[in-house]
Write a protein that holds these residues in place. Sequence first.
Motif, PDB file in Angstrom:
ATOM      1  N   ILE A  56      38.332 -11.982  65.384  1.00 23.20           N
ATOM      2  CA  ILE A  56      37.048 -12.137  66.067  1.00 23.20           C
ATOM      3  C   ILE A  56      36.185 -13.142  65.316  1.00 23.20           C
ATOM      4  CG2 ILE A  56      34.896 -10.939  66.675  1.00 23.20           C
ATOM      5  CD1 ILE A  56      36.512  -8.478  67.293  1.00 23.20           C
ATOM      6  N   GLU A  57      35.515 -13.984  66.066  1.00 23.71           N
ATOM      7  CA  GLU A  57      34.654 -15.013  65.491  1.00 23.71           C
ATOM      8  C   GLU A  57      33.464 -14.388  64.765  1.00 23.71           C
ATOM      9  OE1 GLU A  57      32.912 -19.088  67.285  1.00 23.71           O
ATOM     10  OE2 GLU A  57      32.106 -17.272  68.213  1.00 23.71           O
ATOM     11  N   TYR A  58      33.217 -14.876  63.551  1.00 24.06           N
ATOM     12  CA  TYR A  58      32.054 -14.444  62.781  1.00 24.06           C
ATOM     13  C   TYR A  58      31.313 -15.674  62.289  1.00 24.06           C
ATOM     14  CZ  TYR A  58      29.223 -12.569  58.964  1.00 24.06           C
ATOM     15  OH  TYR A  58      28.186 -12.249  58.131  1.00 24.06           O
ATOM     16  N   ASP A  59      30.011 -15.708  62.494  1.00 19.88           N
ATOM     17  CA  ASP A  59      29.189 -16.844  62.100  1.00 19.88           C
ATOM     18  C   ASP A  59      27.918 -16.313  61.433  1.00 19.88           C
ATOM     19  OD1 ASP A  59      26.792 -18.769  62.749  1.00 19.88           O
ATOM     20  OD2 ASP A  59      28.585 -20.018  62.889  1.00 19.88           O
ATOM     21  N   GLU A  60      27.730 -16.633  60.153  1.00 22.44           N
ATOM     22  CA  GLU A  60      26.597 -16.080  59.413  1.00 22.44           C
ATOM     23  C   GLU A  60      25.251 -16.496  60.002  1.00 22.44           C
ATOM     24  OE1 GLU A  60      26.782 -16.808  55.242  1.00 22.44           O
ATOM     25  OE2 GLU A  60      28.540 -15.533  54.939  1.00 22.44           O
ATOM     26  N   MET A  61      25.150 -17.735  60.469  1.00 21.80           N
ATOM     27  CA  MET A  61      23.881 -18.184  61.037  1.00 21.80           C
ATOM     28  C   MET A  61      23.515 -17.375  62.276  1.00 21.80           C
ATOM     29  SD  MET A  61      22.524 -20.365  59.083  1.00 21.80           S
ATOM     30  CE  MET A  61      21.233 -20.963  60.178  1.00 21.80           C
ATOM     31  N   ARG A  62      24.505 -17.017  63.055  1.00 24.44           N
ATOM     32  CA  ARG A  62      24.262 -16.220  64.258  1.00 24.44           C
ATOM     33  C   ARG A  62      24.202 -14.732  63.947  1.00 24.44           C
ATOM     34  NH1 ARG A  62      29.212 -16.470  67.724  1.00 24.44           N
ATOM     35  NH2 ARG A  62      29.856 -14.902  66.190  1.00 24.44           N
ATOM     36  N   ASP A  63      25.170 -14.245  63.164  1.00 28.41           N
ATOM     37  CA  ASP A  63      25.351 -12.805  62.993  1.00 28.41           C
ATOM     38  C   ASP A  63      24.522 -12.202  61.864  1.00 28.41           C
ATOM     39  OD1 ASP A  63      27.210 -12.596  65.120  1.00 28.41           O
ATOM     40  OD2 ASP A  63      28.762 -13.444  63.826  1.00 28.41           O
ATOM     41  N   ILE A  64      23.921 -13.041  61.019  1.00 28.72           N
ATOM     42  CA  ILE A  64      22.969 -12.560  60.010  1.00 28.72           C
ATOM     43  C   ILE A  64      21.584 -13.133  60.292  1.00 28.72           C
ATOM     44  CG2 ILE A  64      22.315 -12.517  57.581  1.00 28.72           C
ATOM     45  CD1 ILE A  64      25.209 -12.411  56.815  1.00 28.72           C
ATOM     46  N   ASN A  65      21.448 -14.438  60.174  1.00 27.08           N
ATOM     47  CA  ASN A  65      20.140 -15.068  60.340  1.00 27.08           C
ATOM     48  C   ASN A  65      19.577 -14.891  61.745  1.00 27.08           C
ATOM     49  OD1 ASN A  65      21.496 -16.267  58.002  1.00 27.08           O
ATOM     50  ND2 ASN A  65      19.726 -17.599  57.861  1.00 27.08           N
ATOM     51  N   GLY A  66      20.454 -14.909  62.747  1.00 27.11           N
ATOM     52  CA  GLY A  66      19.994 -14.757  64.114  1.00 27.11           C
ATOM     53  C   GLY A  66      19.785 -13.315  64.530  1.00 27.11           C
ATOM     54  N   ARG A  67      20.189 -12.392  63.699  1.00 33.81           N
ATOM     55  CA  ARG A  67      20.133 -10.967  64.027  1.00 33.81           C
ATOM     56  C   ARG A  67      19.095 -10.218  63.197  1.00 33.81           C
ATOM     57  NH1 ARG A  67      25.749  -7.561  64.331  1.00 33.81           N
ATOM     58  NH2 ARG A  67      24.957  -5.429  64.265  1.00 33.81           N
ATOM     59  N   ASP A  68      18.807 -10.735  62.004  1.00 36.22           N
ATOM     60  CA  ASP A  68      17.929 -10.036  61.078  1.00 36.22           C
ATOM     61  C   ASP A  68      16.541 -10.669  61.021  1.00 36.22           C
ATOM     62  OD1 ASP A  68      20.140  -8.543  60.547  1.00 36.22           O
ATOM     63  OD2 ASP A  68      20.357  -9.161  58.453  1.00 36.22           O
TER      64      ASP A  68
END
Length: 294
Positions: A56-68
Amino acid sequence: MRMSTSHCTIIAAIATFFLSAGSGSAAAETLPPYKDELFSRQNVLQTADGGAFEAIEYDEMRDINGRDQIPQKRAQQKYVSLAVRKQQQDETLSLNGRRVDLTRVGPTDNAQFTVIFIHGRDGDRRLGVNDYSFGGNFNRLKNLAVANGGVYYSPTVRTFDGEGVADIAELIRYASEKSDGRPVILSCASMGSQVCWGIARDAGSVKSLKGMVVMSGVTDPDFAKSAFYKAKLPLWFVHGSRDPVYAAAGQQAFFEKLHEAKYPAHFTLFQNGNHGTPIRMIDWRRVLNWILAS
């Protein structure tokens, strides 16, 4: 390996079909959607082994920065529902002379199912009930449990050796008795996976278990000798491909041996994910539904 660009929503729909096609009791245990639009829409890059393996695709900019709201510290408010805290209680249980400090979320008695989370090194019971860390994923787990009549336990594990295993064995026994033998699911993260493998060897605990989840964990070369393996209980692995603590390759090879032996196992690999990625990104509803329906 076969390639797929399908999104997790398609896979979830297929999974729902097979769950509903099963026995009446299995279908009744299926947990309905809860904030799936925030937690379950994940891009599947690759599938193999008849769908048992997925990347599964994981992207820190989306999945951390864009979520928190505050990266890695505080999820945005839309990911969190705090009413569940009314069902949350810190407790110290004395179980056959063993002291277990834990946080319980949900009813003490007659739970429809039980989920137990085991933290890793330097953690304690607070980690598994933090509503805002890891993108709000523990808050979702708490809400999934309570909304469906379940109970969630987050204990402090004092050691990751035989003593820690014995403590959790007593907690599993206690949870099973309190829920009249209904399903108990054990989930372990990082070094806490050593507790999962220890429990897997304890025949008494295995009788009370419905399945296990291992996130960012170690392997167990002797797993095939365990009571858990002999019972063919479902096992779901979740790992990050860039995990610097426990390499994903070892866990994936372990899974592949189980799959070749036709063991009921699933492996989710978050591409470019690190050690903490599985705790943040695991789709709890999907994983619990798979185990409960197995």
